[in-house]
Design a protein around this motif. Structure first.
Motif, PDB file in Angstrom:
ATOM      1  N   TYR A  64       0.869  -1.188   0.000  1.00  9.68           N
ATOM      2  CA  TYR A  64       0.000   0.000   0.000  1.00  9.68           C
ATOM      3  C   TYR A  64       0.900   1.231   0.000  1.00  9.68           C
ATOM      4  O   TYR A  64       1.704   1.422   0.913  1.00  9.68           O
ATOM      5  CB  TYR A  64      -0.917   0.022   1.223  1.00  9.68           C
ATOM      6  N   ARG A  65       0.773   2.007  -1.067  1.00 11.24           N
ATOM      7  CA  ARG A  65       1.629   3.189  -1.213  1.00 11.24           C
ATOM      8  C   ARG A  65       0.901   4.226  -2.058  1.00 11.24           C
ATOM      9  O   ARG A  65       0.294   3.864  -3.077  1.00 11.24           O
ATOM     10  CB  ARG A  65       2.932   2.789  -1.882  1.00 11.24           C
ATOM     11  N   ASP A  66       0.949   5.473  -1.653  1.00  9.99           N
ATOM     12  CA  ASP A  66       0.320   6.572  -2.394  1.00  9.99           C
ATOM     13  C   ASP A  66      -1.159   6.300  -2.683  1.00  9.99           C
ATOM     14  O   ASP A  66      -1.632   6.448  -3.813  1.00  9.99           O
ATOM     15  CB  ASP A  66       1.071   6.850  -3.700  1.00  9.99           C
ATOM     16  N   ASN A  67      -1.879   5.855  -1.646  1.00  8.34           N
ATOM     17  CA  ASN A  67      -3.315   5.562  -1.732  1.00  8.34           C
ATOM     18  C   ASN A  67      -3.644   4.402  -2.672  1.00  8.34           C
ATOM     19  O   ASN A  67      -4.780   4.268  -3.125  1.00  8.34           O
ATOM     20  CB  ASN A  67      -4.119   6.794  -2.154  1.00  8.34           C
ATOM     21  N   ASP A 101      -4.214  -3.287  -9.125  1.00  7.02           N
ATOM     22  CA  ASP A 101      -4.031  -2.134  -8.254  1.00  7.02           C
ATOM     23  C   ASP A 101      -5.397  -1.491  -8.016  1.00  7.02           C
ATOM     24  O   ASP A 101      -6.203  -1.395  -8.944  1.00  7.02           O
ATOM     25  CB  ASP A 101      -3.098  -1.107  -8.896  1.00  7.02           C
ATOM     26  N   MET A 103      -7.285   1.957  -6.099  1.00  6.28           N
ATOM     27  CA  MET A 103      -7.158   3.254  -5.449  1.00  6.28           C
ATOM     28  C   MET A 103      -8.095   3.268  -4.253  1.00  6.28           C
ATOM     29  O   MET A 103      -9.315   3.255  -4.408  1.00  6.28           O
ATOM     30  CB  MET A 103      -7.521   4.374  -6.424  1.00  6.28           C
ATOM     31  N   PRO A 105      -8.191   5.565  -0.923  1.00  6.57           N
ATOM     32  CA  PRO A 105      -7.569   6.684  -0.211  1.00  6.57           C
ATOM     33  C   PRO A 105      -7.857   6.689   1.285  1.00  6.57           C
ATOM     34  O   PRO A 105      -8.772   6.023   1.766  1.00  6.57           O
ATOM     35  CB  PRO A 105      -8.211   7.900  -0.881  1.00  6.57           C
TER      36      PRO A 105
END
Length: 140
Positions: A64-67, A101, A103, A105
């Motif tokens: 998990y990185r950058d939302n 992937d 998204m 947030p």
């Protein structure tokens, strides 16, 4: 070989209707290769369920990185079904990598948990606490 010969005409070419059928279904042939996923959201968390039948948990990589939640699965299930003359009747299982992937947030990355049972990977992503100031910035 027999089926292949039955689908050819005298010129050694595939029947035009057979070619049309093959071209029609071609975009859907890779559809079963995706990681089937359900994602639910509440006020406090996201919950992700991913079908990973026959996959060992050490072959699943999560980040998990950058939302962005990334799921990568390496499948090692190729088995050679050929006989002593190297004849294969059918071989549908393949070896390879699948990755998706998502998204998602406002997740508290250090609190993410994951479990795998009965061919389903369950990932729980707790949301971060909401900010008190509603995003407004005071000018001094």
């Amino acid at each position: 070989m027999t089926n292949e010969m039955m689908n050819r005409n005298d010129f050694g070419m595939l029947d035009p209707f057979e070619r049309l059928a093959q071209n029609f279904w071609a975009p859907f042939e890779g559809a079963n290769q995706a990681l089937k996923t359900d994602i639910s959201e509440t006020d406090t968390q996201y919950q992700v369920h991913v079908d990973v039948p026959g996959i060992d948990k050490q072959d699943v990589k999560l980040s998990y990185r950058d939302n962005m939640l990334s799921i990568k699965v390496q499948k090692h299930s190729f088995v050679d079904h050929s006989d002593q003359d190297q004849n294969v009747v059918m071989n549908e299982r393949r070896e390879g990598t699948l990755q998706r992937d998502y998204m998602l947030p406002n997740v508290s990355a250090e609190a993410i948990t994951a479990q795998q049972a009965d061919g389903v990977l369950t990932i729980t992503l707790p949301k971060q606490a909401a900010s008190e100031n509603d995003g407004k910035i005071e000018i001094n």
